[in-house]
Design a protein around this motif. Structure first.
Motif, PDB file in Angstrom:
ATOM      1  N   SER A   1       0.836  -1.212   0.000  1.00 20.38           N
ATOM      2  CA  SER A   1       0.000   0.000   0.000  1.00 20.38           C
ATOM      3  C   SER A   1       0.867   1.257   0.000  1.00 20.38           C
ATOM      4  N   ASN A   2       2.191   1.078   0.036  1.00 21.32           N
ATOM      5  CA  ASN A   2       3.112   2.226   0.036  1.00 21.32           C
ATOM      6  C   ASN A   2       3.968   2.162  -1.237  1.00 21.32           C
ATOM      7  N   GLU A   3       3.632   3.027  -2.187  1.00 21.22           N
ATOM      8  CA  GLU A   3       4.308   2.985  -3.497  1.00 21.22           C
ATOM      9  C   GLU A   3       5.826   3.111  -3.365  1.00 21.22           C
ATOM     10  N   THR A   4       6.274   4.009  -2.509  1.00 22.62           N
ATOM     11  CA  THR A   4       7.714   4.226  -2.328  1.00 22.62           C
ATOM     12  C   THR A   4       8.398   2.955  -1.821  1.00 22.62           C
ATOM     13  N   ALA A   5       7.809   2.392  -0.753  1.00 24.79           N
ATOM     14  CA  ALA A   5       8.393   1.191  -0.160  1.00 24.79           C
ATOM     15  C   ALA A   5       8.343   0.020  -1.145  1.00 24.79           C
ATOM     16  N   LEU A   6       7.240  -0.058  -1.883  1.00 21.29           N
ATOM     17  CA  LEU A   6       7.077  -1.150  -2.851  1.00 21.29           C
ATOM     18  C   LEU A   6       8.132  -1.049  -3.954  1.00 21.29           C
ATOM     19  N   ALA A   7       8.360   0.175  -4.435  1.00 25.19           N
ATOM     20  CA  ALA A   7       9.375   0.385  -5.480  1.00 25.19           C
ATOM     21  C   ALA A   7      10.760  -0.008  -4.972  1.00 25.19           C
ATOM     22  N   GLU A   8      11.031   0.350  -3.707  1.00 26.32           N
ATOM     23  CA  GLU A   8      12.324  -0.008  -3.100  1.00 26.32           C
ATOM     24  C   GLU A   8      12.469  -1.522  -3.012  1.00 26.32           C
ATOM     25  N   ALA A   9      11.424  -2.162  -2.471  1.00 27.88           N
ATOM     26  CA  ALA A   9      11.485  -3.611  -2.246  1.00 27.88           C
ATOM     27  C   ALA A   9      11.596  -4.389  -3.557  1.00 27.88           C
TER      28      ALA A   9
END
Ligand SMILES: *[C@@H]1O[C@H](CO)[C@@H](O)[C@H](O)[C@H]1NC(C)=O
Ligand SMILES: *[C@@H]1O[C@H](CO)[C@@H](O)[C@H](O)[C@H]1NC(C)=O
Ligand SMILES: *[C@@H]1O[C@H](CO)[C@@H](O)[C@H](O)[C@H]1NC(C)=O
Ligand SMILES: *[C@@H]1O[C@H](CO)[C@@H](O)[C@H](O)[C@H]1NC(C)=O
Ligand SMILES: *[C@@H]1O[C@H](CO)[C@@H](O)[C@H](O)[C@H]1NC(C)=O
Ligand SMILES: *[C@@H]1O[C@H](CO)[C@@H](O)[C@H](O)[C@H]1NC(C)=O
Ligand SMILES: *[C@@H]1O[C@H](CO)[C@@H](O)[C@H](O)[C@H]1NC(C)=O
Ligand SMILES: *[C@@H]1O[C@H](CO)[C@@H](O)[C@H](O)[C@H]1NC(C)=O
Length: 246
Positions: free
Chosen positions: A44-52
């Motif tokens: 649900s967190n675009e930033t965190a998802l992109a990082e992961a």
């Protein structure tokens, strides 16, 4: 306010006992709950998802699909109020155990840094290493003060220490009794004189440690009252309070 931590501690103990009695299932369910919650937060967190996913859209989609599949299970677990509160307690105890370890590490470091003899021995007289250790102790001083100043943590760690001491006391008592029993020692080591001599040397040291623990009347009373099965002092207080309330 003062009683809150005690209530909390006793509930924690019982929750853990329940978890232990019902198999490792509560713990493993808590792990699943934690993993699924993290996964849901991640997607649900675009930033965190992109990082992961290292900015890889395919991987990001795969993670989203995984989270979507797990959503039902997460909802089911979250709906179990018993489980959720048991998990919160387990997490809190675990955090406090970590805090006790942290406090003990910092305290040892502080004592080492303040003792020139011990510091010299530890660093083989290398002043650079000694300074580095002192700097490390100084860096931890603020956190140590915070930990020491937290009454909840202090009470929890003291209870843990007493519990460990009672266990230690029981173990040392057994060892010393064995060492004093020639028949039992002969049998245990098949009459092997070398091993018996080593054992007796160790037992002499054990005797000293045992005497130190036995010298603490408060500790002896608590260990005796709990008949080997130590219960944190707080539980007694809480039991009484709850009886008064009910
Ligand atoms: C809720 O969780 C507890 C603790 O893990 C478990 O004993 C109980 O069976 C669960 N209840 C349901 C309805 O799954
Ligand atoms: C989303 O993730 C980023 C990177 O991990 C983090 O800094 C940020 O606080 C998160 N946002 C929310 C709303 O949790
Ligand atoms: C993205 O991830 C997928 C799956 O792991 C992989 O097959 C693909 O090569 C990756 N794409 C790039 C541009 O790295
Ligand atoms: C300092 O360390 C030495 C060696 O470890 C020890 O014998 C001594 O008791 C310590 N002194 C104090 C004040 O703790
Ligand atoms: C002392 O320790 C430092 C850091 O570990 C090292 O670089 C240095 O060579 C040591 N000095 C001596 C005299 O052993
Ligand atoms: C003391 O520690 C507990 C448990 O870690 C924490 O919940 C609480 O906020 C801390 N209190 C203060 C005043 O820092
Ligand atoms: C004796 O044991 C009690 C209970 O564990 C502890 O609170 C106290 O600090 C101990 N006293 C000494 C002198 O070690
Ligand atoms: C010594 O040990 C033997 C064998 O384990 C046991 O039968 C005996 O009761 C012990 N004696 C005492 C005084 O405890």
């Amino acid at each position: 306010m003062k009683f809150l931590p005690l209530v909390f501690l006793s509930l924690t103990t019982s929750a853990l006992a329940r978890g232990g009695g019902g198999g490792g299932s509560t713990k493993s369910q808590c792990k699943a709950l934690g993993r699924l919650t993290s996964l849901a937060a991640l997607v649900s967190n675009e930033t965190a998802l992109a990082e992961a996913s290292h900015n890889n859209a395919t991987r990001a989609e795969a993670l989203k699909a995984k989270a979507s599949t797990a959503a039902t299970m997460l909802t089911t677990l979250q709906a179990n109020v018993t489980l959720v509160s048991a998990c919160a307690e387990i997490a809190a105890v675990s955090a406090m155990e970590d805090a006790c370890e942290q406090m003990s590490r910092f305290a040892k470091l502080e004592a080492l840094a303040a003792n020139a003899t011990a510091l010299g021995a530890k660093t083989d007289g290398n002043a650079t290493k000694a300074e580095a250790l002192k700097a490390k102790a100084a860096a931890g001083a603020a956190e140590l003060a915070d930990l020491r100043g937290n009454a909840t943590i202090a009470a929890f760690c003291a209870d843990q220490k007493t519990k460990d001491d009672c266990k230690h006391l029981a173990k040392l008592t057994k060892e010393v009794a064995l060492a004093a029993n020639a028949t039992a020692v002969q049998a245990k080591f098949d009459g092997d004189a070398d091993r018996i001599a080593k054992f007796q040397q160790r037992a002499a040291k054990t005797q000293g440690k045992l005497a130190a623990l036995q010298g603490n009347a408060t500790l002896m009373a608590i260990c005796a009252e709990s008949k080997g099965e130590y219960r944190p002092a707080g539980v007694f207080v809480v039991t009484v309070r709850l009886k008064l309330l009910c």
